[in-house]
Each structure stands twice: as structure tokens, then as C-alpha cells.
Design a protein around this motif. Structure first.
Motif, PDB file in Angstrom:
ATOM      1  N   VAL A  32       0.895  -0.939  -0.181  1.00 51.42           N
ATOM      2  CA  VAL A  32      -0.357  -0.014  -0.411  1.00 51.42           C
ATOM      3  C   VAL A  32       1.163   1.274   0.165  1.00 51.42           C
ATOM      4  CG1 VAL A  32      -1.748   1.357   1.747  1.00 51.42           C
ATOM      5  CG2 VAL A  32      -1.894  -0.745   1.036  1.00 51.42           C
ATOM      6  N   GLY A  33       0.801   2.509  -0.978  1.00 52.45           N
ATOM      7  CA  GLY A  33       0.936   3.379  -0.564  1.00 52.45           C
ATOM      8  C   GLY A  33       2.139   3.373  -1.938  1.00 52.45           C
ATOM      9  N   GLY A  34       2.428   1.965  -2.660  1.00 53.14           N
ATOM     10  CA  GLY A  34       3.626   2.119  -4.028  1.00 53.14           C
ATOM     11  C   GLY A  34       2.346   2.651  -5.429  1.00 53.14           C
ATOM     12  N   PHE A  35       3.484   3.809  -5.407  1.00 55.92           N
ATOM     13  CA  PHE A  35       2.859   4.384  -6.813  1.00 55.92           C
ATOM     14  C   PHE A  35       2.885   3.607  -7.863  1.00 55.92           C
ATOM     15  CE2 PHE A  35       3.116   7.723 -10.296  1.00 55.92           C
ATOM     16  CZ  PHE A  35       1.910   8.681  -9.929  1.00 55.92           C
ATOM     17  N   TYR A  51      -3.584   9.982   5.215  1.00 51.11           N
ATOM     18  CA  TYR A  51      -2.337   9.511   6.150  1.00 51.11           C
ATOM     19  C   TYR A  51      -2.823   7.801   5.687  1.00 51.11           C
ATOM     20  CZ  TYR A  51      -3.428   6.863  10.743  1.00 51.11           C
ATOM     21  OH  TYR A  51      -2.976   5.814  11.550  1.00 51.11           O
ATOM     22  N   SER A  52      -1.724   7.063   6.015  1.00 49.92           N
ATOM     23  CA  SER A  52      -0.911   5.823   5.624  1.00 49.92           C
ATOM     24  C   SER A  52      -1.716   5.565   6.902  1.00 49.92           C
ATOM     25  CB  SER A  52       0.180   5.619   5.175  1.00 49.92           C
ATOM     26  OG  SER A  52       0.538   6.680   4.475  1.00 49.92           O
ATOM     27  N   GLY A  53      -2.498   3.776   6.584  1.00 43.74           N
ATOM     28  CA  GLY A  53      -2.538   3.233   8.010  1.00 43.74           C
ATOM     29  C   GLY A  53      -2.258   1.715   8.015  1.00 43.74           C
ATOM     30  N   ASP A  54      -2.902   0.809   8.789  1.00 38.07           N
ATOM     31  CA  ASP A  54      -2.500  -0.712   8.528  1.00 38.07           C
ATOM     32  C   ASP A  54      -3.338  -0.827   7.244  1.00 38.07           C
ATOM     33  OD1 ASP A  54      -1.676  -3.554   8.633  1.00 38.07           O
ATOM     34  OD2 ASP A  54      -2.209  -3.825  10.381  1.00 38.07           O
ATOM     35  N   GLY A  55      -2.723  -1.712   6.052  1.00 37.70           N
ATOM     36  CA  GLY A  55      -3.628  -2.406   4.711  1.00 37.70           C
ATOM     37  C   GLY A  55      -4.346  -0.893   4.378  1.00 37.70           C
ATOM     38  N   TYR A  56      -4.047   0.364   4.526  1.00 34.87           N
ATOM     39  CA  TYR A  56      -5.316   1.635   3.336  1.00 34.87           C
ATOM     40  C   TYR A  56      -3.975   2.363   3.862  1.00 34.87           C
ATOM     41  CZ  TYR A  56      -6.679   3.449   8.091  1.00 34.87           C
ATOM     42  OH  TYR A  56      -6.431   4.248   9.305  1.00 34.87           O
ATOM     43  N   GLU A  57      -5.141   3.323   3.246  1.00 31.84           N
ATOM     44  CA  GLU A  57      -4.572   4.799   2.925  1.00 31.84           C
ATOM     45  C   GLU A  57      -5.563   5.891   2.889  1.00 31.84           C
ATOM     46  OE1 GLU A  57      -0.924   5.409   0.527  1.00 31.84           O
ATOM     47  OE2 GLU A  57      -2.067   5.918  -1.163  1.00 31.84           O
ATOM     48  N   TRP A 149     -15.951  16.377 -10.731  1.00 31.10           N
ATOM     49  CA  TRP A 149     -15.524  15.813  -9.818  1.00 31.10           C
ATOM     50  C   TRP A 149     -14.834  17.233  -8.804  1.00 31.10           C
ATOM     51  CZ3 TRP A 149     -12.455  10.354  -7.866  1.00 31.10           C
ATOM     52  CH2 TRP A 149     -13.822   9.257  -9.442  1.00 31.10           C
ATOM     53  N   GLY A 150     -15.106  17.674  -7.410  1.00 25.46           N
ATOM     54  CA  GLY A 150     -14.651  18.404  -6.627  1.00 25.46           C
ATOM     55  C   GLY A 150     -13.393  17.647  -5.812  1.00 25.46           C
ATOM     56  N   GLN A 151     -12.211  18.138  -4.885  1.00 22.24           N
ATOM     57  CA  GLN A 151     -11.948  17.635  -4.197  1.00 22.24           C
ATOM     58  C   GLN A 151     -12.139  16.133  -3.771  1.00 22.24           C
ATOM     59  OE1 GLN A 151      -9.666  20.375  -1.695  1.00 22.24           O
ATOM     60  NE2 GLN A 151      -7.889  20.386  -2.684  1.00 22.24           N
ATOM     61  N   THR A 152     -11.868  15.410  -3.332  1.00 22.43           N
ATOM     62  CA  THR A 152     -12.598  14.049  -3.222  1.00 22.43           C
ATOM     63  C   THR A 152     -11.607  12.789  -2.423  1.00 22.43           C
ATOM     64  OG1 THR A 152     -13.314  14.061  -5.400  1.00 22.43           O
ATOM     65  CG2 THR A 152     -14.131  11.763  -4.074  1.00 22.43           C
ATOM     66  N   TYR A 153     -12.483  12.568  -0.965  1.00 21.95           N
ATOM     67  CA  TYR A 153     -11.081  12.040   0.479  1.00 21.95           C
ATOM     68  C   TYR A 153     -11.730  10.209  -0.262  1.00 21.95           C
ATOM     69  CZ  TYR A 153     -10.259  15.317   3.184  1.00 21.95           C
ATOM     70  OH  TYR A 153      -9.982  16.948   3.689  1.00 21.95           O
ATOM     71  N   ILE A 154     -11.014   9.457  -0.682  1.00 21.53           N
ATOM     72  CA  ILE A 154     -11.132   8.394  -0.745  1.00 21.53           C
ATOM     73  C   ILE A 154      -9.868   7.087  -0.396  1.00 21.53           C
ATOM     74  CG2 ILE A 154     -10.631   6.622  -3.401  1.00 21.53           C
ATOM     75  CD1 ILE A 154     -10.834   8.777  -4.522  1.00 21.53           C
ATOM     76  N   ALA A 155     -10.847   6.421   0.146  1.00 20.13           N
ATOM     77  CA  ALA A 155     -10.302   5.244   1.433  1.00 20.13           C
ATOM     78  C   ALA A 155      -9.573   3.992  -0.040  1.00 20.13           C
ATOM     79  CB  ALA A 155     -10.886   4.723   2.196  1.00 20.13           C
ATOM     80  N   VAL A 156      -8.357   4.154   0.539  1.00 21.32           N
ATOM     81  CA  VAL A 156      -7.732   2.289  -0.780  1.00 21.32           C
ATOM     82  C   VAL A 156      -6.717   1.945  -0.020  1.00 21.32           C
ATOM     83  CG1 VAL A 156      -6.462   3.368  -3.030  1.00 21.32           C
ATOM     84  CG2 VAL A 156      -7.389   4.982  -2.098  1.00 21.32           C
ATOM     85  N   SER A 176     -13.267  -2.944   4.368  1.00 25.54           N
ATOM     86  CA  SER A 176     -13.648  -2.345   5.397  1.00 25.54           C
ATOM     87  C   SER A 176     -12.777  -2.664   6.484  1.00 25.54           C
ATOM     88  CB  SER A 176     -15.231  -2.997   4.698  1.00 25.54           C
ATOM     89  OG  SER A 176     -16.176  -2.313   5.503  1.00 25.54           O
ATOM     90  N   SER A 177     -13.183  -3.760   6.483  1.00 25.07           N
ATOM     91  CA  SER A 177     -12.116  -4.714   8.142  1.00 25.07           C
ATOM     92  C   SER A 177     -11.393  -3.928   8.357  1.00 25.07           C
ATOM     93  CB  SER A 177     -11.673  -5.381   7.615  1.00 25.07           C
ATOM     94  OG  SER A 177     -10.914  -6.158   8.965  1.00 25.07           O
ATOM     95  N   SER A 178     -10.352  -3.115   7.944  1.00 24.38           N
ATOM     96  CA  SER A 178      -8.448  -2.241   8.127  1.00 24.38           C
ATOM     97  C   SER A 178      -9.624  -0.582   8.809  1.00 24.38           C
ATOM     98  CB  SER A 178      -8.088  -1.679   6.638  1.00 24.38           C
ATOM     99  OG  SER A 178      -7.838  -3.397   5.962  1.00 24.38           O
ATOM    100  N   LEU A 179     -10.113  -0.332   8.184  1.00 29.99           N
ATOM    101  CA  LEU A 179     -10.335   1.032   8.449  1.00 29.99           C
ATOM    102  C   LEU A 179     -11.301   0.485   9.775  1.00 29.99           C
ATOM    103  CD1 LEU A 179     -11.872   2.099   4.898  1.00 29.99           C
ATOM    104  CD2 LEU A 179     -10.178   3.518   6.022  1.00 29.99           C
ATOM    105  N   SER A 180     -12.192  -0.048   9.879  1.00 26.33           N
ATOM    106  CA  SER A 180     -12.689  -0.411  11.361  1.00 26.33           C
ATOM    107  C   SER A 180     -12.598   0.309  12.733  1.00 26.33           C
ATOM    108  CB  SER A 180     -13.061  -1.841  11.580  1.00 26.33           C
ATOM    109  OG  SER A 180     -13.799  -2.131  12.832  1.00 26.33           O
ATOM    110  N   GLY A 181     -13.344   0.723  12.572  1.00 23.85           N
ATOM    111  CA  GLY A 181     -13.045   2.235  14.227  1.00 23.85           C
ATOM    112  C   GLY A 181     -12.568   3.167  14.734  1.00 23.85           C
ATOM    113  N   THR A 182     -12.018   3.078  12.867  1.00 19.71           N
ATOM    114  CA  THR A 182     -11.780   4.932  12.503  1.00 19.71           C
ATOM    115  C   THR A 182     -11.887   5.365  12.439  1.00 19.71           C
ATOM    116  OG1 THR A 182     -11.018   4.921   9.889  1.00 19.71           O
ATOM    117  CG2 THR A 182      -9.663   3.104  11.281  1.00 19.71           C
ATOM    118  N   ILE A 183     -12.059   7.075  12.404  1.00 24.59           N
ATOM    119  CA  ILE A 183     -12.583   8.210  12.002  1.00 24.59           C
ATOM    120  C   ILE A 183     -13.458   8.282  10.768  1.00 24.59           C
ATOM    121  CG2 ILE A 183     -11.754  10.259  13.704  1.00 24.59           C
ATOM    122  CD1 ILE A 183     -10.169  10.920  11.524  1.00 24.59           C
ATOM    123  N   TRP A 184     -12.213   7.936   9.500  1.00 29.32           N
ATOM    124  CA  TRP A 184     -12.484   6.961   8.079  1.00 29.32           C
ATOM    125  C   TRP A 184     -13.705   6.326   7.711  1.00 29.32           C
ATOM    126  CZ3 TRP A 184      -9.374  10.683   6.984  1.00 29.32           C
ATOM    127  CH2 TRP A 184      -8.328  11.469   7.153  1.00 29.32           C
TER     128      TRP A 184
END
Length: 224
Positions: A32-35, A51-57, A149-156, A176-184
């Protein structure tokens, strides 16, 4: 130009083929995070990593324009994407009101509104990113909608290999599991509160003839 033409041709030939490469190619892991390397060769939308998290950004995409098909109802993600890709391929090859050819970009997006049963049709919207030089006046065409699209947040979540029907739901559930319990997760839930089923997007970056370092992504779009 040769690289772009090869990408277009190879994508078209594979989508027209009955061979499902994903059925026998082993899934390849991607950090994750590789361009995506494809974006060093053809144009992609720009973004900042928030933000870079565990299994997502979490990315914040800049304003952009997308050419999008009408909804495609199909049981298969692969078949629905093929149908939409061919419509958009014809569009960029000059089947538009301006008879204008448009350069291929990445990624190819397939937005999925999942069905509520295992044997029901899902709805797919397939999109190409409109190159910057065409964004001021994208050519109109029957069956194609230009979305701004205007500026758009995306969890990836990134993953490798060739995308199959069975893979997309698994990867979406993993994000979805990686994001569980986060503000995202809270922001995503609020953004999609009116949906009967959770919509998500699959982004594919590579030509089908690229067997190594393949990059695909699951996207959850949301607002903050």
C-alpha cells in the motif's frame, strides 16, 4: 505515443478475448502506498496522501473530470467492466460529437452498486479519467456522461494480480475491516448513509499484457 497505442490495443484485445487471465494467474501482493508505475507513462489523476494506515491509505484527489458510461446491469464484474470499457474505448477513438481522439489514461474505474442477492445483477459505472488538455471542453457523446469531481477523499486498498469476480468483494471487505473503528470509517458511513447496499469502486492501472507488478485498488469515496 507508441506506449499509449500499445496500452490501448492490448487492453482492447484482452477484453474482447474469452480468456479470463485472472482465473489462473496467482494473485500478487502490492505494498500500500506504492505509486502505480503506469502513471509514470500515461496520465493519471493527482492526489495527496492524507494518512497511511494498516492495509489502507487515505487520499485527497484534486478536482478532475471523468467520462462515464450509463449504468450497466450484469451479474459479472468482469463482463460489466468489459462492456463499459468498449464504450469508452470507442469514445476516445473518436466516436464522439467532435470526432476527436483522446489519449488513454489510468486508472480504469468500475463503480459497483452490489446486488442484494447472489444471483441478481449488480449495477456498474465504468469511467476514464479525462486528460488535462481535454478537461476544458470534453467531447460529448451519446451514452457517455462527463462528471466533474471536486476535491474528493478516497480510502484505498491496493492489491495485485488480475481482477476476478470473486476477488472484488473479498478485497472490499478487507478494506472495510482495515478501516473499522477509525474516523475514516465514520466519515464513509455518513457519506453513504442513503445507499441500500454499500457502493465501492475498483481501479485498474495496467495493460492486461503486463504480468508483473500489477496494481489494482479498491476505493471508498467519502466526504469530510
Amino acid at each position: 505515443m507508441a506506449v499509449l497505442n500499445f496500452f490501448k490495443l492490448s487492453m482492447l484485445l484482452t477484453l474482447l478475448s474469452d480468456v479470463k487471465l485472472g482465473s489462473w494467474m496467482q494473485k500478487e501482493s502490492v505494498a500500500v502506498g506504492g505509486f502505480p508505475l503506469q502513471c509514470s507513462r500515461i496520465e493519471c489523476p493527482t492526489y495527496d496522501v492524507v494518512y497511511s494506515g494498516d492495509g489502507y491509505e487515505i487520499r485527497l484527489y484534486n478536482s478532475s473530470m471523468w467520462a462515464t458510461t450509463s449504468p450497466i446491469d450484469d451479474i459479472s464484474f468482469v463482463d460489466g467492466t468489459r462492456t463499459g470499457f468498449l464504450q469508452l474505448f470507442n469514445y476516445i477513438q473518436g466516436q464522439n460529437s467532435y470526432k476527436q481522439q483522446i489519449e488513454m489514461t489510468a486508472p480504469v474505474l468500475t463503480e459497483i452498486a452490489p446486488s442484494d442477492g447472489p444471483f441478481c445483477e449488480s449495477s456498474f459505472l465504468v469511467s476514464f479519467y479525462v486528460p488535462k488538455k481535454n478537461q476544458a471542453d470534453p467531447p460529448p457523446a451519446n451514452g457517455i456522461t462527463i462528471q466533474k469531481w471536486g476535491q474528493t477523499y478516497i480510502a484505498v486498498r491496493q492489491f495485485g494480480g488480475f481482477v476476478t469476480d470473486s476477488m472484488v468483494g473479498v478485497e472490499a471487505a478487507a478494506l472495510s475491516s482495515s478501516l473499522s473503528g477509525t474516523i475514516w470509517a465514520d466519515a464513509i458511513k455518513k457519506s453513504h448513509a442513503g445507499e441500500i447496499t454499500t457502493q465501492y469502486t475498483v481501479a485498474q492501472y495496467n495493460s492486461p499484457f503486463e504480468f508483473d507488478n500489477r496494481v489494482n485498488e479498491i476505493w471508498f469515496k467519502f466526504s469530510m
